[in-house]
Design a protein around this motif. Structure first.
Motif, PDB file in Angstrom:
ATOM      1  N   GLN A 188       0.869  -1.217   0.018  1.00  0.00           N
ATOM      2  CA  GLN A 188       0.045  -0.136  -0.144  1.00  0.00           C
ATOM      3  C   GLN A 188       0.818   1.212  -0.051  1.00  0.00           C
ATOM      4  OE1 GLN A 188      -3.204   0.219   2.625  1.00  0.00           O
ATOM      5  NE2 GLN A 188      -3.334  -2.225   3.181  1.00  0.00           N
ATOM      6  N   PHE A 189       0.535   2.083  -0.661  1.00  0.00           N
ATOM      7  CA  PHE A 189       1.192   3.359  -1.080  1.00  0.00           C
ATOM      8  C   PHE A 189       0.397   4.790  -0.876  1.00  0.00           C
ATOM      9  CE2 PHE A 189       2.818   6.677  -4.310  1.00  0.00           C
ATOM     10  CZ  PHE A 189       3.786   6.865  -3.598  1.00  0.00           C
ATOM     11  N   ASN A 190       0.720   5.701  -0.141  1.00  0.00           N
ATOM     12  CA  ASN A 190       0.209   6.916   0.053  1.00  0.00           C
ATOM     13  C   ASN A 190       0.749   7.951  -0.803  1.00  0.00           C
ATOM     14  OD1 ASN A 190      -0.660   9.526   1.141  1.00  0.00           O
ATOM     15  ND2 ASN A 190      -1.096   8.525   3.034  1.00  0.00           N
ATOM     16  N   SER A 191      -0.085   8.453  -1.788  1.00  0.00           N
ATOM     17  CA  SER A 191       0.383   9.217  -2.777  1.00  0.00           C
ATOM     18  C   SER A 191       0.528  10.289  -2.374  1.00  0.00           C
ATOM     19  CB  SER A 191      -0.576   9.248  -4.154  1.00  0.00           C
ATOM     20  OG  SER A 191      -1.820   9.830  -3.521  1.00  0.00           O
ATOM     21  N   GLU A 192      -0.054  11.022  -1.326  1.00  0.00           N
ATOM     22  CA  GLU A 192       0.142  12.349  -0.802  1.00  0.00           C
ATOM     23  C   GLU A 192       1.463  12.446  -0.056  1.00  0.00           C
ATOM     24  OE1 GLU A 192      -2.363  15.354   2.424  1.00  0.00           O
ATOM     25  OE2 GLU A 192      -3.135  13.298   1.872  1.00  0.00           O
ATOM     26  N   GLN A 249      -3.208   7.519 -12.463  1.00  0.00           N
ATOM     27  CA  GLN A 249      -4.097   8.620 -12.282  1.00  0.00           C
ATOM     28  C   GLN A 249      -3.977   9.114 -10.798  1.00  0.00           C
ATOM     29  OE1 GLN A 249      -7.891   7.781 -13.056  1.00  0.00           O
ATOM     30  NE2 GLN A 249      -7.675   5.729 -14.181  1.00  0.00           N
ATOM     31  N   LEU A 250      -2.893   8.663 -10.016  1.00  0.00           N
ATOM     32  CA  LEU A 250      -2.300   9.280  -8.686  1.00  0.00           C
ATOM     33  C   LEU A 250      -1.771  10.668  -8.964  1.00  0.00           C
ATOM     34  CD1 LEU A 250      -1.468   6.231  -6.709  1.00  0.00           C
ATOM     35  CD2 LEU A 250      -3.698   7.206  -6.894  1.00  0.00           C
ATOM     36  N   THR A 265      -7.393  12.404  -3.063  1.00  0.00           N
ATOM     37  CA  THR A 265      -8.348  12.425  -4.103  1.00  0.00           C
ATOM     38  C   THR A 265      -9.374  11.226  -3.999  1.00  0.00           C
ATOM     39  OG1 THR A 265      -7.406  11.321  -5.886  1.00  0.00           O
ATOM     40  CG2 THR A 265      -7.249  13.756  -5.442  1.00  0.00           C
ATOM     41  N   PRO A 266     -10.702  10.969  -4.549  1.00  0.00           N
ATOM     42  CA  PRO A 266     -11.370   9.749  -4.705  1.00  0.00           C
ATOM     43  C   PRO A 266     -10.664   8.739  -5.439  1.00  0.00           C
ATOM     44  CG  PRO A 266     -12.802  11.857  -5.102  1.00  0.00           C
ATOM     45  CD  PRO A 266     -11.547  12.235  -5.104  1.00  0.00           C
ATOM     46  N   GLU A 267      -9.727   9.170  -6.452  1.00  0.00           N
ATOM     47  CA  GLU A 267      -9.035   8.200  -7.129  1.00  0.00           C
ATOM     48  C   GLU A 267      -7.934   7.583  -6.217  1.00  0.00           C
ATOM     49  OE1 GLU A 267     -10.720  10.674 -10.066  1.00  0.00           O
ATOM     50  OE2 GLU A 267      -9.527  11.192  -8.215  1.00  0.00           O
ATOM     51  N   GLN A 268      -7.482   8.406  -5.241  1.00  0.00           N
ATOM     52  CA  GLN A 268      -6.441   7.681  -4.171  1.00  0.00           C
ATOM     53  C   GLN A 268      -7.082   6.859  -3.395  1.00  0.00           C
ATOM     54  OE1 GLN A 268      -3.425   7.932  -3.583  1.00  0.00           O
ATOM     55  NE2 GLN A 268      -3.133   6.808  -1.613  1.00  0.00           N
TER      56      GLN A 268
END
Length: 490
Positions: A223-227, A290-291, A298-301
């Protein structure tokens, strides 16, 4: 240009993520040699174009499958069958010597010295050191060698159903023939470690040159947190957290911007899928494209994280100590039940009412409220019990019995049956009962049990009719009578 090459294999767009990060790790390490990747038809055209940006050679090959389901089942890894496709690396005859690297490896330091080794040089496997791990090995391309290995595979198969078992059988003298073909373990270090392996990992981690994410959990499945651009490393990989984060750092810096939503996990692109802002069917590569890195969630995240969590669950990697803890799972279950739609609740209530109605009707049938029983039997009248034993005695004649009114006292009704004079009963089962004047005493039943217990009590009650001859001796039932009673009881 160099006649040496680093070679890898990818069979879909998801594994291509690993191939892209691997290529950039080689470039970062300053290799002087070419890069080549073998791709199967399931790799999308969009992903192949991105691979061409970093690989010198992108060559399509057909899929070889061991078809050895029995041995693959022992490993619980049926997907390893297609790794026979790795044998195509011997057909890259445009190179003099190559080093094969699995797409789930990460190069940490320059390893060009490996090209000084001869075929087949490899590092020992952590599970069985007398065998080599086929995630990293040195070889010389040759069509003749390719033909010999494939023929050997047809005749002898593979002891583990995959390429590693096959290559260890073909290069069977690796463990004893030439120690120079034993690569140091730092060239193929397994990221997953058991408790006895951890001290050595910590002691020699700075010497590691190639890290291998062998097993089901791949870095792109973590699992990866794009933020925050950080990976949530599972507890069993905590010792390698910084190295897993390095994989994601390379992904963010060099790979992410090259991804598009046209990249699939299994090849074909659907025009309907491309219209959706986020589509799980587009595969992991398309989801990652799309991240927005470093931006607010975002909803995509959130959808991406749900996809990652599902893939982690399917691969057996569950964060029991974190988001997937029992308390969180129970909380989710409770919220789902509390949010049950009204229609579904009404449907459940109707079902319960219907079940209660059935129970009430059954109770009334088993315990008639009327005071007259026209056809006494075990299912609709008080049960019959011999005064000398617990055996059920069927009512074989027409007996008029009156049900007593609701009272705690026992009421007795008598009925006279005209039969020939009876003699003493026989003790054996074969004896036929002697007919006589028989007096029937009917005892009232206790208060009926609650509806939910009516049926079990009916089955457990014994007969309560007392049948006696005029002299007080019990009358033994006939065999036919017992059988009729049992049929009615059933």
């Amino acid at each position: 240009m160099s006649k040496f090459a680093w070679v890898t294999l990818t069979t879909n767009d998801t594994y291509s993520l690993g191939a892209l990060v691997l290529a950039h790790s080689l470039r970062r390490a300053g290799t002087a040699h070419q890069l080549a990747v073998l791709v199967t038809p399931s790799v999308s055209e969009a992903m192949r174009n991105k691979l061409k940006d970093v690989y010198n050679v992108v060559q399509e090959v057909n899929v070889l499958d061991s078809q050895d389901a029995a041995n693959l089942a022992l490993l619980s890894r049926p997907e390893l069958g297609v790794t026979f496709t790795k044998l195509h690396c011997w057909r890259l005859v445009q190179f003099e010597k190559c080093v094969f690297l699995d797409a789930d490896t990460l190069v940490l330091q320059n390893c060009d010295e490996l090209f000084e080794r001869e075929e087949l040089s490899a590092a020992p496997d952590v599970s069985w050191p007398d065998c080599f791990n086929s995630g990293v090995f040195v070889f010389r391309p040759s069509v003749d060698t390719f033909g010999k290995i494939t023929e050997f595979a047809v005749q002898h198969g593979s002891f583990d159903g995959g390429d590693q078992g096959l290559l260890n059988q073909y290069f069977a003298d690796w463990a004893t023939a030439d120690i120079k073909k034993h690569l140091p373990f730092v060239y193929n270090v397994t990221a997953y470690a058991s408790y006895c392996y951890l001290p050595a990992f910590k002691q020699f981690r700075d010497n590691i040159k190639i890290l291998h994410f062998a097993g089901k959990l791949k870095p792109w499945l973590i699992q990866f947190n794009s933020e925050t651009k950080s990976a949530s490393t599972p507890s069993e990989y905590a010792h390698a957290h910084d190295l897993i984060q390095l994989w994601w750092n390379i992904f963010c810096d060099n790979v992410h911007e090259r991804l598009t939503d046209e990249m699939q996990s299994h090849g074909a692109v659907s025009s309907d899928n491309l219209k959706k802002p986020f589509n799980e069917e587009a595969g992991l590569a398309g989801a990652l494209s799309q991240l927005r890195l470093g931006a607010q969630r975002t909803p995509e995240q959130e959808q991406y994280e749900n996809l990652m969590r599902r893939q982690c669950w399917e691969s057996g990697q569950i964060d029991y100590a974190g988001r997937d803890s029992f308390d969180n799972i129970w909380k989710k279950i409770t919220q789902t039940l509390d949010a049950k739609p009204a229609k579904e609740a009404d449907k459940t209530d109707n079902t319960l009412s219907y079940n209660q109605l059935l129970t009430q009707t059954a109770t009334e049938l088993l315990h008639p409220p009327t005071s007259e029983v026209s056809s006494p039997s075990l299912s609709s009248s008080p049960s019959v019990r011999s005064s000398s034993s617990s055996r059920a005695v069927p009512a074989t004649n027409n007996v008029a019995a009156t049900e007593p009114a609701a009272s705690s006292k026992v009421a007795t009704n008598k009925a006279t049956i005209n039969t020939p004079k009876a003699t003493a009963p026989q003790p054996t089962r074969q004896a036929q009962p002697q007919t006589s004047q028989v007096k029937v005493e009917v005892q009232s039943q206790p208060q009926p049990p609650p509806p939910s217990q009516a049926q079990p009590q009916l089955q457990s009650q014994t007969a309560q009719h007392i049948v006696q001859s005029p002299n007080g001796a019990p009358v033994a039932p006939s065999r036919a009578g017992r059988q009729r009673a049992m049929r009615k009881f059933k």
